[in-house]
Design a protein around this motif. Sequence first.
Motif, PDB file in Angstrom:
ATOM      1  N   ASN A  53       0.818  -1.197   0.000  1.00 33.87           N
ATOM      2  CA  ASN A  53       0.000   0.000   0.000  1.00 33.87           C
ATOM      3  C   ASN A  53       0.865   1.265   0.000  1.00 33.87           C
ATOM      4  O   ASN A  53       0.623   2.209  -0.750  1.00 33.87           O
ATOM      5  N   TYR A  56       2.742   1.735  -3.318  1.00 33.98           N
ATOM      6  CA  TYR A  56       1.841   2.281  -4.336  1.00 33.98           C
ATOM      7  C   TYR A  56       1.652   3.783  -4.143  1.00 33.98           C
ATOM      8  O   TYR A  56       1.738   4.570  -5.094  1.00 33.98           O
ATOM      9  N   LYS A  57       1.421   4.193  -2.891  1.00 40.35           N
ATOM     10  CA  LYS A  57       1.176   5.612  -2.620  1.00 40.35           C
ATOM     11  C   LYS A  57       2.422   6.454  -2.904  1.00 40.35           C
ATOM     12  O   LYS A  57       2.318   7.570  -3.395  1.00 40.35           O
TER      13      LYS A  57
END
Length: 197
Positions: A53, A56-57
């Motif tokens: 996560n 990705y950010k």
Amino acid sequence: MIKLVFLSIGLVIFFSCGVKESSSGDVFFEKGEYQEAISVYTNYLATHPNDENTLYKRGRSLEELGKYQEAQKDFDRLIELDPNNINAHLSLAKLFYNTNNYNQVLVYSSKAIKLNENSAQAHFLSARGAHQLGYTDRALESYNNAITINKDFGEAFLYRGALKIGLNQTRSACEDFNFARSLNVEGANDALSTYCK
């Protein structure tokens, strides 16, 4: 037993601090403060290098700043960790579109479609890549697929209209431009005033 309790408490504190640290990056991202977000995400990834996560950010933050090579590394790493990560495939398709590498747009949008054939965004990116490469039939089919999946995909209407102008289908193109305008898509009014007088 007491050592076990303290160890458990320590682990809870450690992991909750990490979550807070990562989510504070999200606050920066939402404000458009991408460099600050990158700093927070990078600090978090130093101790959690495989957190998908956060990778990705950070990749998205780098992309927003136009740091495409660095963003690509994060998205590539995501695919190493999870070959079925559709967001990474979509992000790479978009990244390659922004860097005019349209063949790669088709590669990654096709992979995203294989992972989820109902992804309107994947079909749209495929259409954009095919459109730029002059594959008009493929582009038209992909725009149609995106619109079939998401009837309110204004950009797909706008660009399908542009493709139709090139195919001398002015009336149908103007219908697409009108629909894009009804969805408040930037550029729809210009297209209407240019082609639909």
